[in-house]
Write an enzyme that holds these catalytic residues in place. Structure first.
Site, PDB file in Angstrom:
ATOM      1  N   TYR A   1     -36.232 -40.139  12.262  1.00  0.00           N
ATOM      2  CA  TYR A   1     -35.161 -40.895  12.915  1.00  0.00           C
ATOM      3  C   TYR A   1     -34.524 -40.064  14.018  1.00  0.00           C
ATOM      4  O   TYR A   1     -34.343 -40.539  15.149  1.00  0.00           O
ATOM      5  CB  TYR A   1     -34.109 -41.283  11.869  1.00  0.00           C
ATOM      6  CG  TYR A   1     -32.963 -42.089  12.424  1.00  0.00           C
ATOM      7  CD1 TYR A   1     -33.088 -43.460  12.619  1.00  0.00           C
ATOM      8  CD2 TYR A   1     -31.744 -41.477  12.738  1.00  0.00           C
ATOM      9  CE1 TYR A   1     -32.026 -44.210  13.118  1.00  0.00           C
ATOM     10  CE2 TYR A   1     -30.684 -42.219  13.235  1.00  0.00           C
ATOM     11  CZ  TYR A   1     -30.830 -43.583  13.418  1.00  0.00           C
ATOM     12  OH  TYR A   1     -29.785 -44.311  13.924  1.00  0.00           O
TER      13      TYR A   1
ATOM     14  N   SER B   1     -28.432 -42.568  19.275  1.00  0.00           N
ATOM     15  CA  SER B   1     -27.590 -42.216  18.126  1.00  0.00           C
ATOM     16  C   SER B   1     -27.012 -40.833  18.364  1.00  0.00           C
ATOM     17  O   SER B   1     -27.544 -40.055  19.168  1.00  0.00           O
ATOM     18  CB  SER B   1     -28.450 -42.208  16.852  1.00  0.00           C
ATOM     19  OG  SER B   1     -27.777 -41.566  15.780  1.00  0.00           O
TER      20      SER B   1
END
Length: 258
Positions: free
Chosen positions: A154, A141
């Site tokens: 995350y 990401s």
């Protein structure tokens, strides 16, 4: 077709990015194994996609070596091979750093980081044994690089996936197995629309930092996944490719169309 005769395995494939990538692999000639924790939903998607798709229900927050081996074996047992692996499954939780729950931190690491490690390991063992020069793609990401203070677990997991990809790539290229990663920006999936983009203020914040001026589409990430899995990317090893609309190169905010 880029993937004619190949077998692809995609985790987190019941919806969103995983489903879009599975559909793209199918369009390009592959047979596909869809893996997801949502048993009924992933079953329905596989049945909708037809005879060249099958499914495996698994809670990757409980992943261990045996589960990883069973997931990979599904591809080999059902379709006779495993050529492409996309470890896409991921979860997110937002909270202030000082209040972030330890158990949720651990769960996110198991799904986002441990599952690509174990599934990639299991797939690589089979590829080596079968003499398959395959492609493994991990889902990182932009949060591997950008610091998101409300999503510590995350962000940490995606940074670790970026480095896991590099280590796997160096270890496996001698066997002809290429490992790369995708690092999407903000993509208009159901998960994103119900979380990151849930308010006008959040929408404005995201778009003010996205030079292209819009969210990405799942199909745009799927096209990069298909490229990385194909022979067109034969000299790309250990890289994280960022389909992010220019997010990472921006050093200021841009006007947002109201």
């Amino acid at each position: 077709m880029k993937h004619k005769g190949k077998v692809a395995l995609v985790t987190g494939a019941a919806q969103g990015l995983g489903l879009a990538c599975a559909e793209r692999f199918l369009e390009e000639g592959a047979r596909v194994v869809l893996v997801d924790v949502q048993a009924e939903k992933v079953k329905q998607q596989a049945e909708r996609l037809g005879a060249n798709a099958t499914w495996f229900a698994a809670d990757l927050s409980e992943i261990d070596s045996a589960m990883a081996a069973a997931i990979v074996a599904t591809a080999v047992d059902h379709f006779g091979s495993i050529d492409i692996v996309l470890c896409n499954a991921g979860i997110i939780h937002t909270a202030d750093f000082v209040d972030f729950p330890e158990d949720i931190f651990d769960k996110i690491q198991r799904v986002n980081l441990k599952s690509p490690f174990l599934i990639g390991q299991a797939a690589a063992r089979v590829m080596i044994e079968m003499g398959i020069k395959g492609s493994i793609i991990n889902m990182s990401s932009i949060n591997a690089i950008l610091a998101n203070p409300s999503a510590v677990a995350y962000a940490v997991s995606k940074g670790a996936v970026k480095q896991l990809t590099a280590v796997m790539a160096v270890a496996l290229i001698k066997h002809g197995i290429r490992v790369n990663a995708l690092g999407p920006g903000t993509i208009a999936t159901e998960l994103v629309m119900n979380s990151v983009m849930a308010s006008e203020e959040q929408r404005h914040t995201v778009l003010s930092r996205t030079p292209i001026g819009r969210l990405g589409e799942a199909s745009e990430v799927a096209s990069v996944a298909s490229f990385l899995a194909s022979d067109d990317a034969s000299y790309i090893v250990g890289q994280t490719i960022y389909p992010d609309g220019g997010r990472l190169v921006l050093n200021y905010t841009v006007p947002v169309s109201e």
